[in-house]
Enzyme design. Structure first.
Site: not given
Length: 479
Positions: A224, A226, A253, A256-257, A285-286, A334, A382, A409
């Protein structure tokens, strides 16, 4: 249970101290220890605090379990509904979130301004979702943006594509990274050209790309990122830019964030367009509409470009491959493995991946599941997919003739973790995640031939004064 309230209170306060220091995993451990000694209301407070720490660790399923445990004992415990509603919201389950916050609102007789504000936000999110459905057209994703309609202002001083996409060379990509480093924007016209071309490349790939690493190459796998663009630059500084002799795989990923998700994504896409064999990408997943609305990427793209460019990003995300196999030995995905036994690579090739990520099934498992120390399959921490044990990993790898599973992840303090007798590796490449987790980042180098993993760790670097979730429309308040 033998009550020892003074000791339980001490452990709870130690947990609170670790929470304030953003040491959320340590806080969870201390709250768990306190729960072994607490009774009555003290126990419910410890569960509520642990649920909050789980939310911070993105363990939304575990937060919901803790909240439900509270409500079994006290259906009037307002914070339990609050924690549960926050967890559902951060999973993008707006209807479930609204139900929990409405219960909290009833208990507070509509007098809690914070709960009222959250209900208003959720109402708006549901309205936007339903409105988008009402105007959705089946052919919308296929409508191209005509770059001839986009003019380039005379004062633009960034990278250009004057004639065709072949102008995107390694030098062009380096100029783009420097342009971004100076906090400048790639012109919309050229961003669209990159997105349209990378979409065609990705769409032509298999669900599980089968890649043989030449014996004389070092192949780098990153986890990730991010939206942490300046840490991405640091990876290339440490390890070298993508090249024929040093190809990369970034394992989902990307966005995001972090508040430079556009820069991360466009940099990786530009290298992919430059040479598809030196930059490899899998979906996380993002890379999905639901997550992007909650965690900043939607707001960021619309701030830096517009709605049409955002829709183009979503189209391209649906084209991303789901996994890679490297030299028929290593699978890179991922999230992880599956809710059922007997899944084969050949079956995964038959999935229709050109869509939003579903809530269940093999595609969701590939992007959402996590390993766990205990054997067997367990509910996901999750709230989506499962947690799978070492025995599940061994069985899948053996049945598919593979030696190793590499997944991402999850934030890891050291940037990576090896488990399942060395056959499952988690790799995470966003150091000091969200500017608060204090973790290292890491990447893996595989040498063609033996395919043994070599781990490289690195620390976070300085970045401009823009906080994480800067474009997230206040959803960050739930964290």
């Amino acid at each position: 249970m033998i009550s020892n309230q003074p000791e339980a209170e001490k452990l709870k306060e130690l947990g609170n101290e670790q929470f304030k220091l953003s040491n959320f995993q340590k806080a969870i451990e201390l709250y768990t220890a306190a729960l072994e000694k607490a009774t009555g209301n003290q126990r419910l407070v410890c569960l509520s605090n642990r649920a909050f720490a789980h939310i911070k660790m993105e363990n939304y399923g575990l937060a919901i379990i803790d909240a439900d445990e509270i409500l079994k004992e006290d259906s009037g415990f307002i914070k339990a509904y609050y924690r549960k509603g926050s967890a559902f919201l951060l999973l993008g389950k707006f209807d479930d979130a609204r139900k929990e916050f409405k219960r909290a609102d009833t208990l507070t007789q509509g007098k809690d301004a914070d709960i009222q504000a959250k209900l208003k936000q959720i109402k708006q999110a549901i309205y936007e979702r339903e409105f988008a459905k009402s105007i959705e057209r089946p052919d919308e994703a296929s409508e191209p943006i005509d770059i001839r309609d986009i003019s380039v202002e005379q004062g633009y001083d960034g990278p250009r594509i004057d004639n065709d996409i072949s102008e995107v060379t390694p030098e062009w990509c380096e100029n783009l990274m420097n342009h971004y480093k100076d906090q400048k924007k790639l012109h919309k016209k050229y961003a669209v050209m990159i997105l349209q071309n990378v979409g065609e490349i990705l769409k032509s790939q298999q669900n599980v790309v089968e890649y043989d690493v030449p014996k004389d190459l070092e192949f780098t796998v990153c986890g990730d990122t991010h939206g942490q663009f300046f840490d991405l630059l640091n990876i290339f500084k440490i390890n070298g830019n993508p090249s024929v002799k040093r190809p990369y795989l970034f394992n989902g990923d990307f966005v995001d964030r972090g508040s430079w998700s556009v820069e991360v994504m466009m940099t990786l896409f530009a290298w992919k367009v430059c040479n598809p064999d030196i930059m490899h990408l899998t979906r996380g997943n993002h890379e999905s509409r639901n997550m992007n609305k909650l965690y900043g990427f939607e707001g960021e793209v619309k701030h830096k470009y517009d709605d049409k460019v955002y829709e183009l990003f979503q189209t391209v995300f649906n084209y991303l491959p789901l996994a890679y196999t490297l030299s028929k030995q290593v699978m890179v995905v991922h999230g992880g493995l599956f809710s059922n036994d007997g899944v084969t690579i050949s079956e995964l090739q038959k999935i229709n991946r050109f869509r939003e990520i579903p809530e269940g099934g093999p595609m969701a498992d590939m992007l959402w599941s996590d390993p766990i120390k205990q054997n067997g399959r367990h509910p996901s921490k999750r709230g989506i997919s499962i947690s799978f044990g070492p025995d599940i990993a061994h069985k899948f790898l053996n049945e598919n003739g593979l030696s190793l599973l590499v997944r991402s992840h999850e934030m890891k303090d050291q940037g990576y973790e090896v488990e399942a007798d060395g056959r499952v590796i988690t790799i995470f490449s966003a150091p000091n995640y969200c500017d608060q987790m204090k973790n290292k980042g890491a990447f893996i180098i595989f040498k063609g031939g033996d395919m043994k993993p070599k781990f490289i760790q690195f620390d976070a670097v300085e970045h401009p004064k823009l906080p994480p979730m800067a474009y997230a429309r206040n959803y960050g308040m739930f964290m």
